[in-house]
Design an enzyme around this catalytic site. Sequence first.
Site, PDB file in Angstrom:
ATOM      1  CB  ALA A   1      10.655  -2.876  15.868  1.00 47.10           C
TER       2      ALA A   1
ATOM      3  CG  ASP B   1     -12.008  -1.744 -32.829  1.00 43.42           C
ATOM      4  OD1 ASP B   1     -12.436  -0.850 -33.573  1.00 43.42           O
ATOM      5  OD2 ASP B   1     -11.741  -2.887 -33.225  1.00 43.42           O
TER       6      ASP B   1
ATOM      7  CD  GLU C   1       4.202  -5.762  12.656  1.00 44.16           C
ATOM      8  OE1 GLU C   1       4.258  -4.571  12.287  1.00 44.16           O
ATOM      9  OE2 GLU C   1       4.837  -6.213  13.618  1.00 44.16           O
TER      10      GLU C   1
END
Length: 465
Positions: free
Chosen positions: A275, A321, A279
């Site tokens: 519990a 750049d 999961e």
Amino acid sequence: MDTRPAAQADVRPFTGLAGATAARRLAEDGPNLLPGSTPKTLLAIVLGVLAEPMFVMLLVAGGIYLLLGDHAEAMFLLAFVFVVIGITLAQERKTQRALESLRDLSAPRALVIRDGRELRIAGREVVRGDLLVLHEGDRIAADAQLVQGQLTVDESLLTGEAVPVDKLPNPELGALATSGGDDGAALFASTVVTKGVGLAVVQATGIGTAVGRIGQALATTQETTSGLQQSSRTLIRNLTAIALLLAVSLVLVDWLWDGRAPLESLLSGIALAMAILPEEIPVILTVFLALGAWRIAKARVLTRRVPAVEALGAITVLAVDKTGTLTQNRMQVAELAVGDAVFVVSQPDLPETFHTLVEFAMLATPIDPFDPMEKAIQVFGHGRLAGTEHVHDDRQPEFQYELSPDILAMTRVFSGARPDVHLLATKGAHEACACWAWPGACGRLANSIPPGPKPSTISISDFLA
């Protein structure tokens, strides 16, 4: 690969290497291939997914449910694992196919001279000392030195600069200079010839080339875990430790304090741990990252690793750049000038005054060009002169004067009605074209050209990105 300059004695003018010498060097140096990572096997991909702590937790949880007899819950959790493995496999295979296609493009076929004959061979078979025959549009197969002719080469793959650079021949073989310079003789693998014809002697192949050294450095880099992966692993580890601690405490309390049976106490502890363990976290993270990869794939952006989506999503400022303006590497004709008459492309019809100018601009340009400016001229000419006598797609030049440092113009020579009469079509710099109109003006600057009608001009503009 051996990067030593090829011996000049092995390269005879216009004959190239002997076939036996080429075969020996191919065996010594190996194929002319860029380094690349080995494709992952199916087992390696599956093990990589299962090695994540989040999926280990799902497998453990599913196994416990199987032991407890709850097959429905066990199949539900294990199904999540198989879904994630399927998503990862699909993404990996899609990326691998794209990379294989790119690798094929980086290893083009090459035209070489061996034993005095021109041969078209696979790029992987090019060796040191080979004499490459280069034309407009060719992708250079290896690092080489230009020994004859003149080329304009796009080296943006190495330098990032979109403007092609000019290459002048140097018959004396030596160490190659760095990329990006004008008037040099050095040519580099995977760059593209945008203009000209020439012969070049191969100096280095494979990982001995400039692009090969870059590929070798990239192949040895280690993939690091992303911030999201690190955070999720820490969360899973902490929650697992807390769940195990609370489960053990519950088992001991039920067994020792309440006097319940050891099996019942153990089942209560396992239920509490299940519990607490989240999961759903690994499934949610994988599915959402896969959806992100799918969305950017629609914009034709390849994601090699799904966690890279996280890095893209975390970007707030992107610094680029780039010298100059970002363009699409496409051009279009903007304006024509004949004497005092000016035509702007926004006007619907092309007046007869400009037909001859466009006709000769097309004659001075290859029919199927590679250069963006020449493409713009051909597109404009075919669009505005369609159905007229000024389009000559079937006319081939007898000779062509390439662009040179002395005269910044190219001229194509066509046969005339009589053997002693020829038609010349020239395009280039304003002062260079004036040399053909006034031969005495050659070598002078544009502002010193004698007064009178100036050469007609076509202005070209870039497509902005």
